[in-house]
Write a protein that holds these residues in place. Structure first.
Motif, PDB file in Angstrom:
ATOM      1  N   ARG A  99       6.381   2.980  -6.120  1.00  0.00           N
ATOM      2  CA  ARG A  99       6.473   2.513  -7.519  1.00  0.00           C
ATOM      3  C   ARG A  99       5.770   1.167  -7.680  1.00  0.00           C
ATOM      4  NH1 ARG A  99      11.156   0.418  -7.361  1.00  0.00           N
ATOM      5  NH2 ARG A  99      10.475  -1.726  -7.752  1.00  0.00           N
ATOM      6  N   MET A 100       5.996   0.261  -6.740  1.00  0.00           N
ATOM      7  CA  MET A 100       5.377  -1.064  -6.828  1.00  0.00           C
ATOM      8  C   MET A 100       3.851  -0.976  -6.759  1.00  0.00           C
ATOM      9  SD  MET A 100       7.908  -3.500  -4.572  1.00  0.00           S
ATOM     10  CE  MET A 100       6.810  -4.887  -4.813  1.00  0.00           C
ATOM     11  N   ALA A 101       3.352  -0.076  -5.921  1.00  0.00           N
ATOM     12  CA  ALA A 101       1.902   0.093  -5.825  1.00  0.00           C
ATOM     13  C   ALA A 101       1.337   0.657  -7.125  1.00  0.00           C
ATOM     14  CB  ALA A 101       1.565   0.996  -4.650  1.00  0.00           C
ATOM     15  N   LEU A 102       2.021   1.630  -7.700  1.00  0.00           N
ATOM     16  CA  LEU A 102       1.569   2.213  -8.967  1.00  0.00           C
ATOM     17  C   LEU A 102       1.542   1.163 -10.073  1.00  0.00           C
ATOM     18  CD1 LEU A 102       3.492   5.589  -8.780  1.00  0.00           C
ATOM     19  CD2 LEU A 102       1.018   5.387  -9.154  1.00  0.00           C
ATOM     20  N   THR A 103       2.582   0.371 -10.186  1.00  0.00           N
ATOM     21  CA  THR A 103       2.624  -0.629 -11.259  1.00  0.00           C
ATOM     22  C   THR A 103       1.596  -1.734 -11.037  1.00  0.00           C
ATOM     23  OG1 THR A 103       4.457  -1.797 -10.165  1.00  0.00           O
ATOM     24  CG2 THR A 103       5.032  -0.162 -11.839  1.00  0.00           C
ATOM     25  N   VAL A 146       2.533   9.999 -12.478  1.00  0.00           N
ATOM     26  CA  VAL A 146       2.956   8.653 -12.879  1.00  0.00           C
ATOM     27  C   VAL A 146       1.742   7.744 -13.022  1.00  0.00           C
ATOM     28  CG1 VAL A 146       4.362   6.644 -12.260  1.00  0.00           C
ATOM     29  CG2 VAL A 146       5.200   8.940 -11.775  1.00  0.00           C
ATOM     30  N   GLY A 147       0.751   7.927 -12.154  1.00  0.00           N
ATOM     31  CA  GLY A 147      -0.478   7.146 -12.269  1.00  0.00           C
ATOM     32  C   GLY A 147      -1.164   7.360 -13.601  1.00  0.00           C
ATOM     33  N   GLY A 155      -6.713   3.563 -10.031  1.00  0.00           N
ATOM     34  CA  GLY A 155      -6.685   3.921  -8.626  1.00  0.00           C
ATOM     35  C   GLY A 155      -5.600   4.956  -8.384  1.00  0.00           C
ATOM     36  N   ARG A 156      -5.422   5.335  -7.130  1.00  0.00           N
ATOM     37  CA  ARG A 156      -4.475   6.382  -6.754  1.00  0.00           C
ATOM     38  C   ARG A 156      -3.507   5.838  -5.717  1.00  0.00           C
ATOM     39  NH1 ARG A 156      -5.991  12.326  -4.084  1.00  0.00           N
ATOM     40  NH2 ARG A 156      -4.279  13.471  -5.062  1.00  0.00           N
ATOM     41  N   VAL A 157      -2.263   6.316  -5.753  1.00  0.00           N
ATOM     42  CA  VAL A 157      -1.241   5.892  -4.800  1.00  0.00           C
ATOM     43  C   VAL A 157      -0.765   7.104  -4.020  1.00  0.00           C
ATOM     44  CG1 VAL A 157       1.073   4.919  -4.534  1.00  0.00           C
ATOM     45  CG2 VAL A 157      -0.527   3.912  -6.188  1.00  0.00           C
ATOM     46  N   LEU A 158      -0.765   6.987  -2.694  1.00  0.00           N
ATOM     47  CA  LEU A 158      -0.370   8.074  -1.804  1.00  0.00           C
ATOM     48  C   LEU A 158       0.617   7.567  -0.757  1.00  0.00           C
ATOM     49  CD1 LEU A 158      -3.933   9.521  -1.090  1.00  0.00           C
ATOM     50  CD2 LEU A 158      -2.207  10.540  -2.600  1.00  0.00           C
ATOM     51  N   PRO A 159       1.519   8.434  -0.295  1.00  0.00           N
ATOM     52  CA  PRO A 159       2.371   8.055   0.833  1.00  0.00           C
ATOM     53  C   PRO A 159       1.605   8.213   2.137  1.00  0.00           C
ATOM     54  CG  PRO A 159       2.860  10.303   0.163  1.00  0.00           C
ATOM     55  CD  PRO A 159       1.807   9.795  -0.788  1.00  0.00           C
ATOM     56  N   MET A 160       1.940   7.406   3.139  1.00  0.00           N
ATOM     57  CA  MET A 160       1.240   7.567   4.423  1.00  0.00           C
ATOM     58  C   MET A 160       1.724   8.812   5.156  1.00  0.00           C
ATOM     59  SD  MET A 160       2.777   4.711   7.035  1.00  0.00           S
ATOM     60  CE  MET A 160       4.442   4.838   7.705  1.00  0.00           C
ATOM     61  N   SER A 161       2.926   9.273   4.808  1.00  0.00           N
ATOM     62  CA  SER A 161       3.484  10.480   5.411  1.00  0.00           C
ATOM     63  C   SER A 161       4.171  11.285   4.328  1.00  0.00           C
ATOM     64  CB  SER A 161       4.492  10.128   6.516  1.00  0.00           C
ATOM     65  OG  SER A 161       5.146  11.278   7.015  1.00  0.00           O
ATOM     66  N   THR A 162       4.256  12.587   4.528  1.00  0.00           N
ATOM     67  CA  THR A 162       4.903  13.460   3.550  1.00  0.00           C
ATOM     68  C   THR A 162       6.389  13.609   3.821  1.00  0.00           C
ATOM     69  OG1 THR A 162       4.226  15.346   4.910  1.00  0.00           O
ATOM     70  CG2 THR A 162       2.817  14.755   3.040  1.00  0.00           C
ATOM     71  N   GLU A 163       6.931  12.876   4.791  1.00  0.00           N
ATOM     72  CA  GLU A 163       8.356  12.939   5.105  1.00  0.00           C
ATOM     73  C   GLU A 163       8.901  11.518   5.230  1.00  0.00           C
ATOM     74  OE1 GLU A 163       8.735  15.037   8.812  1.00  0.00           O
ATOM     75  OE2 GLU A 163       7.029  13.999   9.685  1.00  0.00           O
ATOM     76  N   ILE A 201      -2.323   3.452   0.245  1.00  0.00           N
ATOM     77  CA  ILE A 201      -1.619   4.298   1.207  1.00  0.00           C
ATOM     78  C   ILE A 201      -0.394   3.514   1.652  1.00  0.00           C
ATOM     79  CG2 ILE A 201      -1.780   5.506   3.408  1.00  0.00           C
ATOM     80  CD1 ILE A 201      -4.837   5.654   2.921  1.00  0.00           C
ATOM     81  N   VAL A 202       0.778   4.044   1.303  1.00  0.00           N
ATOM     82  CA  VAL A 202       2.004   3.243   1.292  1.00  0.00           C
ATOM     83  C   VAL A 202       2.983   3.724   2.362  1.00  0.00           C
ATOM     84  CG1 VAL A 202       3.898   2.425  -0.166  1.00  0.00           C
ATOM     85  CG2 VAL A 202       1.668   2.950  -1.194  1.00  0.00           C
TER      86      VAL A 202
END
Length: 312
Positions: A59-63, A116-117, A124-132, A33-34
């Motif tokens: 991107r860094m979390a995904l890689t 991209v994952g 694993g999965r990468v998500l934003p902490m907020s949608t804005e 959660i980024v």
């Protein structure tokens, strides 16, 4: 809890990347959660031009979670590739452009990140902490040379590089909207791991999203706080205990089960740090987790060993 633990890892930038690389040696049930407040570099340019979430930390979390096959590693390197030169593409990471393109095509940031994952074979999965996209605003003492006055500093880059002492942060829009999938991941986790990373611009922003802070308080998951191995930049002059104190000031209702610190980084501070950890309900765990060649960073293998022991 049996089998591999479900982990929600919160943070941003290089700190979260190191944590994710370590965690994937322990479990493949990871959700990152980024933070999404970056306003500098390639991310800042794309954010300003297209009014999108800054993609760089995502991107860094995904890689960091890429599959260790030739396919996964090649795509990791491609996404991390940064164009040279002074032209319109200069300084952009290819992964940022791909993520921005998928957001435009799919109309949904979570769907684009999941795609991209799959490309990376991410464990694993990468998500934003907020949608804005969010803006960090900090109250800083001594931001202006020769003055101890407390003033407001605006922007992630500006807060991260201020010569003053950061006292508090807030986010705009106020209140920021949490990503629903991120809230679900916190509630569904066996463990929540917060940190390491730039304290005020990568770690603390999660506590400034009301719904996410509430999820962190209410989850049945156990909570682990990973401290940095050095104090520099926005926490210059901080003790290890100071990191916990500012967290308590921003979220006094949040408790932890464990606080992980590098043993050598806190020599002489152990008693003070242990009391600070106990004040948030946590056991202090001291391990050697620093990279000895680059002492400002965590050693992924040592951090993985510490996580393995703690997460069980």
């Amino acid at each position: 809890m049996s089998g591999r633990p479900r982990v929600a890892a919160l943070g941003g930038g290089h700190g979260l990347s190191a944590s994710l690389q370590a965690l994937q040696l322990v479990t493949d049930r990871i959700t990152a959660i980024v933070t999404v407040a970056d306003n500098g570099g390639s991310s800042g340019r794309l954010r300003e031009e297209f009014d999108i979430l800054p993609p760089g930390d995502l991107r860094m979390a995904l890689t960091a979670l890429c599959d260790s096959t030739e396919w996964g590693l090649q795509w990791r390197d491609a996404l991390q590739h940064r164009f040279a030169g002074d032209g319109p593409l200069g300084g952009h990471a290819l992964g940022n452009l791909i993520i921005a393109s998928l957001w435009d095509l799919r109309g949904d940031p979570v769907s684009g990140l999941d795609f991209v994952g799959r490309l990376l074979g991410a464990r694993g999965r990468v998500l934003p902490m907020s949608t804005e996209p969010l803006e960090i605003r900090a109250m800083v003492q001594g931001a202006e040379p020769g003055s101890d006055e407390v003033t407001e500093v605006v922007g992630q880059v500006q807060v991260a590089t201020t010569p003053g002492r950061v006292q508090s942060i807030r986010l705009l829009p106020d209140p920021p909207l949490a990503c629903r999938e991120s809230l679900d991941a916190v509630h569904d986790a066996d463990w929540v791991v917060l940190g390491p990373g730039s304290w005020f611009t990568s770690v603390m922003p999660h506590l400034a999203v009301p719904d996410l802070r509430e999820a962190l308080v209410q989850t049945r998951a156990r909570r682990l706080l990973t401290l940095n191995v050095v104090n520099s930049g926005e926490t210059e002059g901080f003790t290890a205990a100071n990191h916990l104190e500012v967290m308590v000031a921003h979220a006094p209702e949040l408790h932890f089960d464990a606080v992980l610190a590098d043993a050598e980084a806190v020599v002489g501070q152990e008693d003070l740090l242990r009391r600070a950890a106990e004040s948030v309900g946590a056991e202090l765990i001291l391990k050697s987790v620093a990279n000895r060649d680059h002492s400002s960073t965590h050693d992924v293998l040592l951090l993985a060993a510490a996580y393995r022991d703690i997460l069980g």
